[in-house]
Write an enzyme that holds these catalytic residues in place. Structure first.
Site, PDB file in Angstrom:
ATOM      1  N   CYS B 133      40.800  40.313  37.524  1.00 35.30           N
ATOM      2  CA  CYS B 133      39.891  41.458  37.411  1.00 35.30           C
ATOM      3  C   CYS B 133      38.850  41.413  38.510  1.00 35.30           C
ATOM      4  CB  CYS B 133      39.229  41.441  36.029  1.00 35.30           C
ATOM      5  SG  CYS B 133      37.965  42.709  35.807  1.00 35.30           S
ATOM      6  N   CYS B 136      35.264  42.509  37.447  1.00 40.66           N
ATOM      7  CA  CYS B 136      34.585  41.483  36.637  1.00 40.66           C
ATOM      8  C   CYS B 136      33.944  40.438  37.525  1.00 40.66           C
ATOM      9  CB  CYS B 136      35.580  40.732  35.741  1.00 40.66           C
ATOM     10  SG  CYS B 136      36.453  41.746  34.565  1.00 40.66           S
ATOM     11  N   ASP B 137      34.672  40.011  38.546  1.00 41.38           N
ATOM     12  CA  ASP B 137      34.341  38.754  39.211  1.00 41.38           C
ATOM     13  C   ASP B 137      33.910  38.863  40.668  1.00 41.38           C
ATOM     14  OD1 ASP B 137      34.930  37.418  36.900  1.00 41.38           O
ATOM     15  OD2 ASP B 137      37.041  37.140  37.394  1.00 41.38           O
TER      16      ASP B 137
END
Lengths: 105, 403
Positions: B133, B136-137
């Site tokens: 993801c 997300c990161d």
């Protein structure tokens, strides 16, 4: 569930003599947000036996990196300040906690 | 019955189904956790949904879809589905928190999740350098050298996104030089991006490190050459797998777990429909998911109307009931309604005349493939069928009502 950050992580997590579960999360992480409610529920089931905390990695990047967390969701179990386990799903966490608590008995 | 229609999954397919179903005045709920929009909630922007020009944020589009469905009365159950229990009159959905909910029809739009490569190191280093993801990161990986595996739309779009944060992004492509699966415009952008570099004909064989990821082992499929590349982050976008584990044994899935459903979105179980990325199909996009959702909701509505109608008029009626099937498009069936009503009056039994186009699924179930046809029911059980003849009412007069 209490919020932990770079100011209090040492005191609230690493110096805790017992078990602490830290949910490293980010507001940009959809899977983190989706598991939030279940994690709260899991935490309430363990109330009094172990501590649950959450750490926003966007605001605590260095802290997360220092804890060897690179990517979220990351669920980490600490015992007496030592990192015991790290995973990414609630199922894994539940199994791991059952295992650890079972051993302690 | 708790609901007319329950929808599993809150991506574009589920939310479009919710919108259509609620506008048909069906009591509708969509079940999902977290943000609305499913996969697009984690997509930085959407630029190929007609009528939404510019670079609309995926999460904003998801929220707008949910608001639109709710405005027409669609409800949202914040829960997770554990099991689907199909039944002869209505289906039960077992939820993690809110117990069992029953609905006349169910629309399944659970979506997909990233496929794991299944190479050594991948599992161990998840959350320690392996990610699925980018949104997300990405922040975590600022100024790092990253590797992206895959060459479809998602892989290249996320590689470009990661490039805004990272020092460099190496895209590992399994195909020959210059060959990628992504849409052409996305390929052009990726190839022109100064942060991106490409390794062709290659796969990742292993992910290595100590506490965190330190390197990947690449294998060139043409030469067989194995090399290592140092990196702090590996982002895997190598296809998807459907989130259909909870449906095992309940409905037909294909070998890879995708839901088998045709153009009408009907699954192997009557009254259960599929929509979106988890359905077996070729093109998985917001627009095709939304279209699936609309088709599924329309067919669910029709299913409820015809099945309920048939149950009340035929299956739950004591004694003998004659069912005549005709349809305006088949001229040879036009005389059937009048003939059957006359015959029924003489026999002193009730007759129900149905349009075989609208009630096609039910007609087929009892062996009436083409109109005109006459079916005979006794206490809700089929006891006779006059089909395959141009004069089924005449056949009924001769054959009589089966004992």
């Amino acid at each position: 569930m209490m919020d932990v950050n770079k100011e209090n992580f040492d005191r609230l997590v690493l110096q805790d003599p017992g078990l602490v579960v830290v949910d490293f999360w980010s507001p940009k992480c959809e899977p983190c947000l989706a598991m939030e409610e279940d994690l709260e529920f899991l935490a309430s089931g363990y109330a009094g036996r172990l501590t649950f905390a959450r750490c926003n990695i966007l605001e605590n990047r260095r802290l997360a990196l220092g804890q060897r967390v690179l990517g979220v969701p990351a669920l980490v179990i600490y015992r007496a300040g030592e990192k015991l386990w790290q995973g990414a799903t609630l199922e894994e966490l539940e199994n791991q906690l059952a295992h650890i608590l079972g051993q302690g008995r | 019955m708790d609901w007319d229609v329950l929808i599993v999954g809150g991506g574009p397919a589920g939310l479009a189904a919710g919108l259509y179903s609620a506008r048909s005045r069906l009591r509708t709920a969509v079940i999902f956790r977290g943000q609305a929009g499913g996969q697009i909630a984690g997509t930085s922007f959407i630029e190929n949904y007609p009528g939404i020009p510019g670079r609309t944020e995926g999460a904003a589009l998801g929220r707008a879809m949910l608001e639109q469905a709710r405005a027409f009365g669609c409800e949202h159950l914040e829960d997770e589905v554990l099991q689907l229990l199909p039944g002869p009159s209505g289906h039960t959905v077992r939820l993690k928190r809110q117990g069992e909910q029953k609905a006349r029809a169910v629309i399944l739009s659970p979506g997909t999740e990233p496929r794991a490569l299944g190479v050594p190191g991948e599992r161990e280093f998840r959350g320690r350098g392996v990610s699925y993801c980018a949104t997300c990161d990405a922040d975590m990986f600022a100024d790092f050298d990253l590797v992206v595996v895959g060459n479809g739309d998602a892989a290249l779009e996320e590689a470009i996104y990661l490039g805004k944060f990272a020092a460099s992004v190496t895209v590992v492509v399994i195909h020959d030089v210059g060959v990628m699966d992504a849409t052409k415009i996305i390929q052009e952008r990726a190839l022109a991006d100064p942060k991106l570099r490409f390794v062709w004909n290659s796969t990742i064989q292993e992910i290595r490190g100590s506490d965190l990821v330190e390197e990947v082992v690449l294998r060139n499929l043409r030469t067989g050459e194995v090399s290592s590349l140092s990196t702090q982050g590996v982002f895997v976008f190598a296809g998807v797998v459907p989130r259909t584990g909870f449906l095992q044994g309940a409905i037909a899935l294909d070998g890879r777990g995708f839901i088998v459903a045709g153009e009408n979105m009907e699954t192997s179980v009557p009254g259960v429909f599929a929509a979106g990325d988890a359905r077996q199909k070729a093109l998985r996009q917001v627009i095709t998911a939304a279209a699936d959702g609309a088709v599924a909701a329309w067919n669910a509505d029709r299913y409820i109307a015809t099945e309920e109608n048939f149950r009340m008029q035929v299956l739950e009626r004591p004694g003998t009931v004659l069912v005549g099937l005709w349809t305006p498009a088949v001229a040879s069936s036009h005389a059937l309604p009048r003939q059957l009503e006359e015959a029924a009056a003489r026999l002193g039994v009730p007759a129900v005349v149905l349009d075989s186009y609208r009630f096609g699924r039910i007609a087929q179930r009892y062996g009436a493939k083409e109109p005109p046809a006459v079916l005979v029911f006794q206490d809700g059980k089929p006891v006779g069928a006059y089909t395959g003849t141009p004069d089924p009412v005449g056949a009924l007069r001769e054959g009589g009502i089966p004992a």
